[in-house]
Design an enzyme around this catalytic site. Structure first.
Site: not given
Length: 754
Positions: A368, A634, A681
């Site tokens: 967080h 990826d 991207c």
């Protein structure tokens, strides 16, 4: 012996308090303490082992063993039963200790006549500083209540053991880097950027001065008051203008839930019943949780510990009246925070205008505080081991978030290098600002759409500043990761509408939920996978749980409110998966029309191309999509069978290789012939040299991070594509493993600005 009831524990604590406050040396007091414990626990032996340098446990006091063993009996961490307790930071209770495989006999102690053993770690600040043990001649089965009593006593002893009176703090301080010499520390990037400044130790630890309670009811009331104060502080924080919306608000909404956690609060209440003060009870429960969580490998559970740690520190501050944090003091204008870990609310205690960086010994990109730091644009380096042992308050520091490095007490030349780099960045930023309203057109007239990647609502402020043509990739998973429950359709609709509104008419491409692998959701319990990157993740999850995808698609359709909408599905490996996803989208379109909701004025549907197999179905894929976006991160991983998380091979294969560039050119040619827009991207698109190669391959849309818009646009406006495309035709026939040096030389020869 009857179970150690709370009243027995309180009586023992009261006696210990008197001994600890009495006269004599620390070792004399420790000797009296073990005698008291042995008598109260009806044990023939009570011994206290203290951690010394080199992770060695030394017998410092005993009642029942041979006195000659004191300071002569030593065990390494992990050696014997005592060492096992220290290694795992967990209690151990054995009716027949000598039959345990880890039993280590020390003849100087005379312990061969004792059969049963119960021991607990002495923990302070999340670290084991000793071990407390009782032994009996008979085969005694120790009860849970007796173990709980020993843990409570161990907590009281922790202050004495760690006081520096028994073993000097200097002995336990690592020698490396402690001589105020320049030192480079390695960690991982949690947020990029460079900062030069002054070390400030966050150090929220509170010294508890009153451990034993007089009246448990009074302590329960004090705990309730402290919790109420924290909730009020949260309400005040939520009222700030900058906290009205965004994923950082979702983070704090989740944090608020911890203040209501019945299990955690119940354990604190039980500890108060044993005779501890409210602050001592909070500390005991928290130390126990930290010790247990340190053995857990699940990344989500470990990261939730940081939020509990933040809450425990705030409770201690309220209960003790101490500030406990550097945020309460005078902060230099160039502060770089050092902490073992931090909760999200703690970072908001500091003035972000004065923060130049954050360094933590723990952490991951999904914790967080990292999400909040990204929203505040603060460089963060995590998993920087032993940073707190090696840094001194007010040390000069350079933090290199881009490369996950921290330079303590940097030499003048190191500091000058980074100062120059910052100056260059500032000058470049001024140059890029002048370009923001100019088109991304090459010198030979080829127009390029330069889009921006985003994942937080706060990222939208960079859309106008950077001059990007739109959002080419909006990662929708962060709101899912910042909450402790699946966001419903209404919550998602509100967020997506704000994103479209703030884009002010510029295109936004929403990527549907892409989780799994290293992106864990708190409310989905992931099962162990040998290779998570190739496992149950991304569209595989949402197709298996179609309600999740349908709710997200419904929210996106509603958020558009009759405007244009672009939706992109991630990690599609075969056309059949895209067909299945589009079928769900068609169902939601029909559902919205049936209920009278306005449909988008124009709906564009696309897919990520990350799995190489999809490229061999282009003829059946292209008629089904309006655009394709290549995720180079990826794709590189899958194309070369390389684990991006493995430092030994992560950089083994260069994206500027003949194989990958040939793949890019093939896909670009197919898309161009079909009239389907193609973008890239991933990180590859955001580096000027790689972007130049992509343009030569036929790519005309690039989606990059906000800081990369300026550098890539500068390159585009200095480039003629035709000659580099012709040069690439020649290069792709070479057997080279990388074309990087050749392409860089070409750029220099042709005045292409990189």
């Amino acid at each position: 012996m009857s179970p150690a009831a709370p009243s027995v524990s309180r009586r023992l604590l009261a006696r210990l308090r008197d001994v600890m406050a009495g006269g004599g040396s620390a070792e004399e007091r420790l000797s009296r303490v073990v005698g008291l414990i042995a008598a109260d626990m009806v044990a023939e032996v009570c011994s206290c082992y203290v951690m010394r340098a080199g992770e060695v446990l030394e017998l410092f006091a005993t009642e029942g063993l041979k006195k000659g063993a004191i300071h002569n009996t030593r065990l390494r961490v992990g050696e014997g039963l005592v060492g096992d307790i220290a290694a795992h930071a967990r209690p151990l209770a054995l009716a027949d200790a000598q039959s345990h495989p880890n039993f280590a006999y020390r003849p100087e102690t005379g312990e061969e006549i004792f059969h049963s053993l119960m021991g607990v770690p002495i923990i302070r600040g999340g670290r084991v500083v000793g071990v407390l043990v009782v032994q009996n001649r008979t085969m005694r089965h120790y009860t849970d209540e007796e173990i709980e009593t020993m843990e409570t006593v161990a907590m009281v002893l922790a202050e004495l053991v760690a006081s520096g009176e028994l073993v000097s703090r200097e002995e336990l301080t690592p020698v490396d880097g402690n001589a105020l010499l320049p030192l480079r520390l390695e960690g991982i990037r949690l947020n990029g950027g460079v900062g030069i400044g002054t070390a400030i130790l966050h150090n929220p630890r509170i010294i508890i001065r009153r451990l034993v309670a007089e009246d448990p009811d009074v302590e329960h009331d004090r705990l309730k008051t402290a919790l109420a104060n924290i909730k009020k502080a949260l309400d005040d924080l939520f009222s700030r203008p900058e906290m009205r919306d965004g994923e950082h608000r979702d983070v704090l909404e989740t944090y608020r839930m911890f203040t209501e956690d019945k299990g955690w609060l119940g354990k604190i209440g039980e500890a108060i019943k044993t005779g501890l003060t409210a602050e001592a009870a909070v500390q005991k429960v928290h130390e126990d949780m930290r010790a247990r969580m340190s053995q857990i490998t699940d990344p989500y559970l470990r990261e939730r510990l940081h939020d509990f740690e933040d809450l425990a520190n705030r409770l201690l501050q309220n209960l003790s009246g101490e500030s406990g944090s550097a945020a309460r003091g005078e902060l230099p204008a160039d502060a770089i925070l050092f902490a073992r870990s931090m909760g999200p609310m703690e970072l908001f205690d500091y003035d972000p205008k004065r923060l130049r960086g954050l360094v933590m010994e723990e952490g991951s990109p999904t914790m967080h505080v990292a999400i909040v730091a990204r929203a505040l644009d603060i460089p963060v380096v995590g998993r920087c081991k032993e940073a707190l042992d090696k840094v001194e308050s007010l040390d000069p520091v350079v933090i290199d978030g881009d490369n996950g490095q921290v330079f303590l007490r940097p030499s003048d030349d190191i500091r000058d290098i980074f100062s120059d780099a910052l100056s260059v960045r500032q000058r470049r930023a001024a140059h890029y600002a002048k370009l923001k309203d100019l088109p991304a057109i090459t010198r030979d007239g080829i127009a390029v759409r330069l889009m921006m990647n985003a994942g937080l609502l706060l990222d939208l402020q960079h859309l106008a500043d950077s001059g990007a043509d739109g959002i080419g990739l909006y990662r929708t998973e962060l709101p899912f990761m910042a909450r402790n429950a699946l966001p419903d359709v209404e919550a998602q609709t509100i967020l997506y509408k704000k994103i479209i509104d703030q884009a002010s008419g510029k295109q936004v491409v929403f990527r549907t939920l892409d989780v799994g692998g290293d992106k864990v959701l708190p409310y989905w319990n992931p099962y162990e996978e040998d290779n998570p990157a190739l496992g149950w993740r991304s569209i595989r999850i949402t197709l298996d749980r179609p309600a999740v995808m349908r709710h997200q698609l419904r929210a996106l359709l509603r958020a558009a409110q009759g405007r244009e909408l672009s939706i992109m599905f991630p990690m599609v490996a075969e056309v059949a998966e895209l067909v299945q996803a589009r079928r769900l989208l068609d169902m939601e379109i029909a559902h919205e029309a049936e209920h009278g909701h306005p449909l988008p004025s124009k709906l564009r549907v696309g897919t990520m191309l990350e799995v190489p197999a999809l490229a061999f179905q282009m003829d059946s894929l292209l008629p089904l999509v309006d655009f394709i976006s290549i995720g180079s991160n990826d794709l590189t991983q899958f194309l070369y069978a390389v684990d991006r998380g493995n430092p030994r091979i992560a950089d083994r294969y260069d994206p500027l290789s003949p194989g990958l560039l040939t793949f890019m050119r093939y896909v670009a040619a197919k898309c161009d012939a079909a009239g389907v827009s193609l973008s890239v991207c991933g990180e590859m698109a955001g580096r000027p040299l790689e972007a130049m190669a992509l343009l030569a391959c036929g790519v005309r849309v690039l989606s990059v991070s906000a800081p990369s818009v300026g550098p890539v646009k500068t390159m585009i406006r200095s480039l003629s594509v035709t000659p580099v495309r012709a040069y690439l035709d020649h290069l792709l026939k070479l057997p080279d493993r990388s074309l990087r040096d050749r392409l860089r030389a070409f750029a220099l020869d042709h005045q292409v600005i990189l």
